[in-house]
Design an enzyme around this catalytic site. Structure first.
Site, PDB file in Angstrom:
ATOM      1  N   HIS A   1     -16.009  25.603  49.415  1.00 59.48           N
ATOM      2  CA  HIS A   1     -14.704  25.356  50.727  1.00 59.48           C
ATOM      3  C   HIS A   1     -16.266  25.204  51.514  1.00 59.48           C
ATOM      4  O   HIS A   1     -17.811  25.419  51.202  1.00 59.48           O
ATOM      5  CB  HIS A   1     -14.284  27.197  51.419  1.00 59.48           C
ATOM      6  CG  HIS A   1     -13.536  26.404  52.395  1.00 59.48           C
ATOM      7  ND1 HIS A   1     -14.220  27.064  53.571  1.00 59.48           N
ATOM      8  CD2 HIS A   1     -12.125  26.803  51.982  1.00 59.48           C
ATOM      9  CE1 HIS A   1     -13.040  26.946  53.436  1.00 59.48           C
ATOM     10  NE2 HIS A   1     -12.206  27.337  53.746  1.00 59.48           N
TER      11      HIS A   1
ATOM     12  N   ASP B   1     -18.281  33.304  45.626  1.00 60.47           N
ATOM     13  CA  ASP B   1     -16.909  33.389  46.958  1.00 60.47           C
ATOM     14  C   ASP B   1     -15.761  33.809  45.978  1.00 60.47           C
ATOM     15  O   ASP B   1     -15.244  33.106  45.842  1.00 60.47           O
ATOM     16  CB  ASP B   1     -16.932  31.734  48.034  1.00 60.47           C
ATOM     17  CG  ASP B   1     -15.909  31.550  48.249  1.00 60.47           C
ATOM     18  OD1 ASP B   1     -14.768  32.759  48.868  1.00 60.47           O
ATOM     19  OD2 ASP B   1     -15.427  30.282  48.893  1.00 60.47           O
TER      20      ASP B   1
ATOM     21  N   GLN C   1     -10.619  33.341  46.938  1.00 62.10           N
ATOM     22  CA  GLN C   1      -8.877  32.574  46.662  1.00 62.10           C
ATOM     23  C   GLN C   1      -9.022  33.465  45.086  1.00 62.10           C
ATOM     24  O   GLN C   1      -8.285  33.217  43.888  1.00 62.10           O
ATOM     25  CB  GLN C   1      -9.147  31.518  45.969  1.00 62.10           C
ATOM     26  CG  GLN C   1      -9.560  30.350  46.933  1.00 62.10           C
ATOM     27  CD  GLN C   1      -7.588  30.126  47.756  1.00 62.10           C
ATOM     28  OE1 GLN C   1      -7.520  30.995  47.098  1.00 62.10           O
ATOM     29  NE2 GLN C   1      -7.899  29.891  49.249  1.00 62.10           N
TER      30      GLN C   1
ATOM     31  N   LYS D   1      -5.969  36.716  52.724  1.00 59.37           N
ATOM     32  CA  LYS D   1      -5.301  36.257  51.095  1.00 59.37           C
ATOM     33  C   LYS D   1      -5.041  37.070  50.525  1.00 59.37           C
ATOM     34  O   LYS D   1      -3.893  36.708  48.954  1.00 59.37           O
ATOM     35  CB  LYS D   1      -6.875  35.423  50.433  1.00 59.37           C
ATOM     36  CG  LYS D   1      -7.340  34.509  51.272  1.00 59.37           C
ATOM     37  CD  LYS D   1      -8.053  33.292  50.869  1.00 59.37           C
ATOM     38  CE  LYS D   1      -8.394  32.848  52.442  1.00 59.37           C
ATOM     39  NZ  LYS D   1      -7.383  31.101  52.648  1.00 59.37           N
TER      40      LYS D   1
ATOM     41  N   CYS E   1     -10.245  21.917  54.299  1.00 57.34           N
ATOM     42  CA  CYS E   1     -11.722  22.657  54.206  1.00 57.34           C
ATOM     43  C   CYS E   1     -12.788  22.667  52.624  1.00 57.34           C
ATOM     44  O   CYS E   1     -13.631  22.622  52.489  1.00 57.34           O
ATOM     45  CB  CYS E   1     -11.966  23.924  54.259  1.00 57.34           C
ATOM     46  SG  CYS E   1     -10.640  24.607  56.097  1.00 57.34           S
TER      47      CYS E   1
HETATM   48  N1  PMP Z   1     -13.515  30.435  50.492  1.00 57.08           N
HETATM   49  C1  PMP Z   1     -12.730  29.681  50.021  1.00 57.08           C
HETATM   50  C2  PMP Z   1     -12.240  29.651  48.674  1.00 57.08           C
HETATM   51  C3  PMP Z   1     -10.931  29.856  50.651  1.00 57.08           C
HETATM   52  O1  PMP Z   1     -10.404  29.321  49.846  1.00 57.08           O
HETATM   53  C4  PMP Z   1     -11.297  30.069  51.883  1.00 57.08           C
HETATM   54  C5  PMP Z   1     -10.506  30.291  52.597  1.00 57.08           C
HETATM   55  N2  PMP Z   1      -9.300  29.067  52.792  1.00 57.08           N
HETATM   56  C6  PMP Z   1     -12.396  30.934  52.723  1.00 57.08           C
HETATM   57  C7  PMP Z   1     -13.760  30.348  51.711  1.00 57.08           C
HETATM   58  C8  PMP Z   1     -12.489  30.704  53.556  1.00 57.08           C
HETATM   59  O2  PMP Z   1     -12.267  32.216  53.995  1.00 57.08           O
HETATM   60  P1  PMP Z   1     -11.280  32.952  55.623  1.00 57.08           P
HETATM   61  O3  PMP Z   1     -11.081  31.817  56.110  1.00 57.08           O
HETATM   62  O4  PMP Z   1     -11.259  33.637  55.766  1.00 57.08           O
HETATM   63  O5  PMP Z   1     -12.742  32.981  56.269  1.00 57.08           O
END
Ligand code: PMP
Length: 409
Positions: A121, A198, A201, A224, A364
């Site tokens: 991401h 990270d 997910q 999430k 993203c």
């Molecule tokens: N890493 C991953 C794999 C994600 O899916 C996301 C959210 N889409 C994030 C990081 C970022 O998370 P947040 O927007 O809650 O900070």
């Protein structure tokens, strides 16, 4: 056993009509819905206990502080950190990864290496780009193998004795693939590198044990995992957090302040400058209670059952390309796809007309989308409150979308 039909009563938002159709919410990788238990906890906090934490001696301040810290303990237990000193409240995964990359800026030397993957991401790419640019370190990427899984051979070659940080997502928000982060941590450690995971997910969908994974840092986002927005956790091993400078300075994080200098509170408060998101943290604690009541292993098993159910049906749709591995045991409940040569935005808009909420875009993860050589993808992502009927509705909506654009509907 997860009884999704019963569970759905806890999520009033799911019971609504969208475009004359019952809502089928399949955008859980973007954010999840909140059960009444979480909403009630936040409301109760503001109605009964609202006060600033760690400062006042009055009853409300003591209650607020107690609940805030009790929530930290719930999070500690949830991810099996060895101490609450290692559990920092953040705004979410993005903040957590930025903080770790700031630590990287503190210790990286020119020519040292950071290893990440192409499926990261943006929040696990850009902070490292910044750290590399500021320190002269080299940012290296690991790509995919023929099954669209992480190329483990490539990873082994990329990690060298110059590697100081390895930062990999536990579960891809696009490919749906689960990465073997425990094994990757071992490889990183053999080379003396710090392993960052990270967990945005993965944490909502499976049991997390940071000690078993033996990662050095781990991030999660409350929103999430049926918790509120604006709150998350950065787990870090105590030895690294002790070495790491605070990221923000101000109230709450200090021990003594003199005219020209200051000293910091001990962990974890050294990192929590300013009035924190108290209601968010308490709400996240309620979310953890809710998930634990269902059972993380049960949640994971149920979602796998849904993917097992829907995947063969999706594969029957001619012209539907599904990304990520075929092996369902390596997948989470995220399914990205493209339909014929339709733009995913058109697909998602047509599906919304059927009441089915899916996401379309680059998610993203622009470097991954570029690597896959597609303009974007559509993505359906499941959670424990989705049902087999939701799966059928997804398949039906895709077939209708295809017929609509082919002019046969
Ligand atoms: N890493 C991953 C794999 C994600 O899916 C996301 C959210 N889409 C994030 C990081 C970022 O998370 P947040 O927007 O809650 O900070």
């Amino acid at each position: 056993m997860i009884d999704a039909k019963k569970i759905r009563k806890d999520f009033p938002i799911l019971d609504q009509i969208v475009n004359d159709e019952p809502l089928v919410y399949l955008d859980n990788a973007a954010t999840t819905q909140k059960p009444t238990a979480v909403l009630d906890t936040i409301r109760y906090y503001y109605e009964h206990d609202n006060a600033n934490v760690h400062r006042g001696v009055h009853t409300l301040a003591e209650r607020a502080t107690h609940d805030y810290e009790a929530s930290r303990e719930k999070l500690r237990k949830f991810i099996n950190a060895s101490s609450t000193k290692e559990v920092l409240f953040t705004r979410g995964t993005t903040t957590g990864l930025n903080w770790v990359a700031k630590y990287a800026e503190q210790i990286l030397k020119e020519g040292e290496e950071i290893v990440i993957s192409i499926m990261e991401h943006h929040s696990n790419i850009i902070p490292w780009q910044q750290a590399a640019a500021k320190t002269g370190a080299v940012l290296k990427f690991v790509y995919l193998d023929e099954n669209q899984e992480l190329d483990m051979q490539g990873l082994k070659e990329a990690i060298t004795d110059k590697t100081k940080f390895v930062s990999i997502t536990h579960a891809s928000n696009v490919l749906g693939v689960l990465n073997p982060v425990k094994e990757i941590a071992e490889i990183a450690h053999e080379h003396g590198a710090i392993m960052v995971v990270d967990g945005a997910q993965s944490t909502p969908h499976m049991k997390i044990d940071v000690q078993d994974l033996n990662c050095d840092f781990f991030t999660l986002s409350g929103h999430k995992m049926v918790g509120p927005t604006g709150i998350g956790v950065l787990y870090g091993k105590e030895k690294y957090l002790n070495d790491m400078n605070p990221i923000e300075f101000g109230g709450e994080m200090i021990d003594f302040v003199y005219e020209q200098s200051a000293t910091w509170k001990e962990l974890p408060w050294k990192f929590e400058a300013g009035t924190p998101n108290i209601a968010g943290a308490i709400g996240l604690g309620a979310a953890v209670d809710y998930l634990e009541e269902l059972g993380m292993d049960e949640i994971h098993a149920y979602e796998t059952e849904l993917v097992n159910y829907v995947m063969p049906k999706l594969k029957e749709i001619e012209g539907l390309v599904i990304y990520g591995p075929d092996d369902i045991s390596k997948r989470s409940g995220v399914i990205s796809f493209n339909l014929d040569n339709l733009h995913p935005h058109d697909v998602a808009t047509a599906m919304d007309m059927e009441g089915v909420a899916v996401r379309a875009g680059h998610h993203c993860a622009q470097p991954l989308i570029e690597y896959l050589d597609v303009p974007a993808t559509a993505r359906a992502s499941f959670y424990f409150y989705n049902t087999k009927e939701d799966c059928d509705k997804l398949v039906d909506a895709l077939i209708k979308t295809k017929e609509f654009f082919n002019g046969t509907l």
